[in-house]
Structures are given as C-alpha cells and as structure tokens.
Design an enzyme around this catalytic site. Structure first.
Site: not given
Ligand code: UD1
Length: 417
Positions: A22, A121, A397
C-alpha cells in the site's frame, strides 16, 4: 457497520501470499500524474486507501481502467489541479499529489490532510522543502494554494527531519524541475526505493549518491511503461507476528526477505525459529517468548507500523518488555483496548512498559487506526472465546483479504454486519 468476530485459540498453519505494498503504491499512483501517457501498474493491493487514491486521480482528470491483474492509468487528456478536502481528509497520502501537480502545471490547490488519530501529522516539512524549488504557497481555508510562476527549479534541499512523505513528494516534484536537485537526509524506506525505480523506468533521472542523499536531474519527457509494485513489508511482518503469537507455523510468500531483516532478527531473538528462502520466510512460533526492548525508528530500524502488533507478542513474553515509539506522538491507542483484554501495559510519554505472561481474554473491542485494528485481531486470535472488533473500516484501508488469508491458515474469523 461491519464487525469482525474472532474465535481464538487456533495455531495458524500454512502459507500466506503477501499482497502489493500500500505504502509503495500510493506515491507511485501520485507520481503517475507527472505523465501525459498511459501507465500500467501491477500488484496494487485491493485496499481502501488505494481506492481513495484512484478516486483522487480520477477527480484530477486521469482515466482509470481496472482489470483483474493490472490498472491502466491514462493521462493523455488534460488534468485538473484541485484536490478536494473530501478525498484528502480520509487519507493523509493525498498530500502526495501536491508535488506532481506543481511539477506539471506550476499551480495546485490541495486540501491539507488534517489531523489523525495517531498524531497531528503536519506537512510543514513537505511545504518548506517544496518552496525551495521556487514555489510560493499560502494556506487558505484548509487548502495549500501553491504556484511556481517560473516553473520548478532544481535546488539543494536538506530535510530537517526524516519524513517518508516529504521525501516522496520532493522526489516526484524535482523529477520534472529544471536543473539538478540534491535531496539530503532523505527517508530510505524500501517503498521510496520502489518509487525511484518506477520513476527511473518512466524516464526520470534519479540516483542515490549516498545512504540518505539523492540526486535528481529534471527531465521533460516521460515514457509509457508497465510496472509491478513491491510487496507489502508491513503485511508480511504482521503475519510473521501472527504465527509467533499463536505458536503457529507459517510460510510467508512473495516477499524479499532481506528487506525485512530487522523484523526477522527481532523475531529470532524473541524465540521464533525462522527459515529464510529466496522469496519466502517460514516462521515456527515458540511457546517460550523472550522479553525485549524495542524502539521504533526510520528504516532500517523497527517500523512504527508494526509497533502495535509486536506489543501483542511481548504481552506473551516471559518477563516485562519496553517499547519506545519514536515516530508518532500518540501511537499507543491500542493499549487501552489490549488492557481491556487483560494485558498489563503502562505508558509514560513515548514509552510503554509491557508486562509479560498475559493470557488475553476475549472482549468486544474498538479499532482506532489501521495498525491498532490488526493488533486487536492478533490478541483475539490467542484468546479462547469470541472477541468482536468494531470499526473495522480502518483495517480495510490497508489489509487485502485479511479474513480470507487468516481463515486459510486456520483462524476462526468472520465478518458480520
Ligand atoms: C509514512 C507511512 C506510514 C508510516 C510513516 C512512518 C505512507 C502512506 N505512510 O507516513 O504508514 O507510519 O511513514 O514510517 O507511506 N512530520 C512532520 N512534518 C511533516 C511530515 C512529517 O512533523 O511535514 C512528522 C510526522 O508527524 C511524524 C514523522 O515526521 O512524527 C514521520 O512522518 P512521515 O515519515 O512523514 O510519515 P508519513 O509519510 O505520513
């Protein structure tokens, strides 16, 4: 609303074929927006988030044909560049269309994904990085309104924090930017490598320069291709844990074992017997489960998406274990439900003290997010009696045919309305 009934107590035995990933499919689907051609994708999992992403692509003008084995995405007609709240609110990965829309049209209006159960997030890292490609943006009434009047321009961008989504958005956007982009402190999850493989196959020029640094030379023409998405390593990890927790014997198939080496090593330390073959891992659960200290971390660390599942296994360990959640600030919602089943888990900030020697008792339960839902199934599979899991739309999902796959290996599980 649909529920799952689980009658626990059976050891899981047999083979499970793992579906397509996914989390690799979502950015690859978003990246198809870069193209003006037809793209064929194979091995996409049939799960809710993929349906939502396909609906989002259709709302942007992509024509989509779904066959049994493949999905054909036809972008030969002009696309729109407005991603509405209705589609992005249910799935955070909706923000991944921002990069390709800006790269293609120089303008995009994309809804902010909003909060979700496992934490706030935010998307600040995506926006800060994308602005370095020459994009001006404002947030207005819950939407990111972004434009690049002179088109995207390559740049050197260092991510302040490792983010899977931000790395993906930037790789996709920079693929059509003018000039060269260097991205450093990138996430290196296998799904990102799959996205890069896909993009290079359609004609992009992306190279890994070192462990967390990527060089992207912008291109202007892309090819028609067919691509098969990688396996779902979180689904594989979930069924490995299902075998360990039920003291079962499962062959997990259609996978590349080296990608899940961290999980395999931890399960071995916990006491499972593991036999690794070319595209398969066999796991034989042990009655004696050893306690552990586990910290979630970006790849190649232990994935946050398996934290709830491993917690269930550690409840059955001979002593107390500690789990530290380092990725999301609020990812212990499954704890309250597991405690209702007899677990003794105490949380303090991002740490959970997990008491061992627990025999889970059946209960009526509430799923709170995707991975929390599956952890409740795992606990229910070990408890003698009937458990009922409500709000299973979370589960749909991300897990393809979960009841079918579990039933085939001996679980007593059924969906009721
Ligand atoms: C992706 C995965 C999710 C997984 C996560 C961490 C997908 C669709 N989802 O989520 O299943 O749990 O990686 O491996 O691939 N953050 C910020 N600002 C931002 C972006 C992120 O503060 O702009 C923080 C988030 O809140 C979190 C951390 O960074 O605490 C990591 O998030 P991120 O790696 O971006 O996760 P996703 O891409 O949302």
């Amino acid at each position: 609303m649909q529920k799952l009934e689980v009658f626990g107590g059976n050891k899981l035995k047999g083979q499970i074929k793992i579906s397509g990933s996914k989390n690799a499919s979502l950015p690859i689907l978003a990246a198809t927006l870069l193209s003006n051609n037809r793209i064929i994708l194979k091995n996409l999992p049939k799960v809710g988030d993929i349906e939502t992403m396909l609906t989002l692509l259709q709302s942007l003008g992509s024509k989509i044909k779904i066959n049994k084995e493949q999905i054909i995405i036809d972008n030969t007609k002009q696309q729109k560049n407005f991603a509405s709240y209705n589609l992005v609110k249910t799935m955070r990965a909706g923000i991944l269309v921002l990069g390709p829309l800006l790269a293609k049209f120089g303008f995009a209006k994309v809804s902010l994904p909003g909060g979700c159960a496992i934490g706030t997030r935010p998307v600040d890292i995506h926006l800060k990085a994308i602005s370095k490609l020459g994009v001006k943006y404002k947030i207005h009434q819950g939407y990111v309104i972004a434009n690049a009047p002179k088109g995207l321009k390559g740049n050197n961008i260092h991510f302040s924090k490792i983010s899977v989504g931000a790395t993906e958005n930037l790789i996709i956007a920079a693929s059509l930017a003018e000039g060269t982009t260097i991205l450093s402190n990138c996430a290196i999850e296998p799904e990102i490598k799959d996205l890069v493989n896909f993009l290079n196959k359609i004609g992009c020029k992306i190279k890994w320069k070192s462990k967390r640094t990527i060089k992207i030379i912008g291109v202007s023409k892309l090819k028609e291709i067919s691509y098969s998405v990688m396996f779902d390593r979180i689904e594989a990890g979930t069924y490995l844990i299902a075998a360990a927790v039920t003291e079962g014997n499962l062959k997990i198939q259609n996978i590349i074992p080296k990608i899940i080496k961290t999980e395999i090593d931890i399960l071995k330390k916990i006491g499972s017997k593991i036999i690794v073959k070319k595209n398969e891992v066999q796991i034989i659960g042990n009655k004696k489960i050893k306690s552990m200290k586990i910290k979630t971390a970006p790849y190649p660390g232990f994935p946050t998406d398996l934290q709830a599942q491993i917690m269930v296994l550690l409840c059955r360990a001979n002593k107390s274990s500690i789990i530290q959640e380092n990725i999301f600030e609020n990812r212990f919602m499954h704890v309250a439900e597991l405690n209702r089943m007899g677990a003794k888990i105490l949380t303090n900030g991002n740490k959970a003290l997990v008491k061992g020697n627990i025999n889970f008792a059946p209960a009526e339960l509430m799923a709170t997010d995707l991975r929390a839902s599956v952890s409740l199934i795992l606990a229910a599979l070990t408890s003698k009696g009937k458990s009922v899991i409500n709000r299973i739309y979370h589960l749909d999902r991300g897990y393809e045919n979960i009841e079918k796959k579990l039933k085939k290996v001996g679980a007593k599980i059924r969906r009721v309305n």
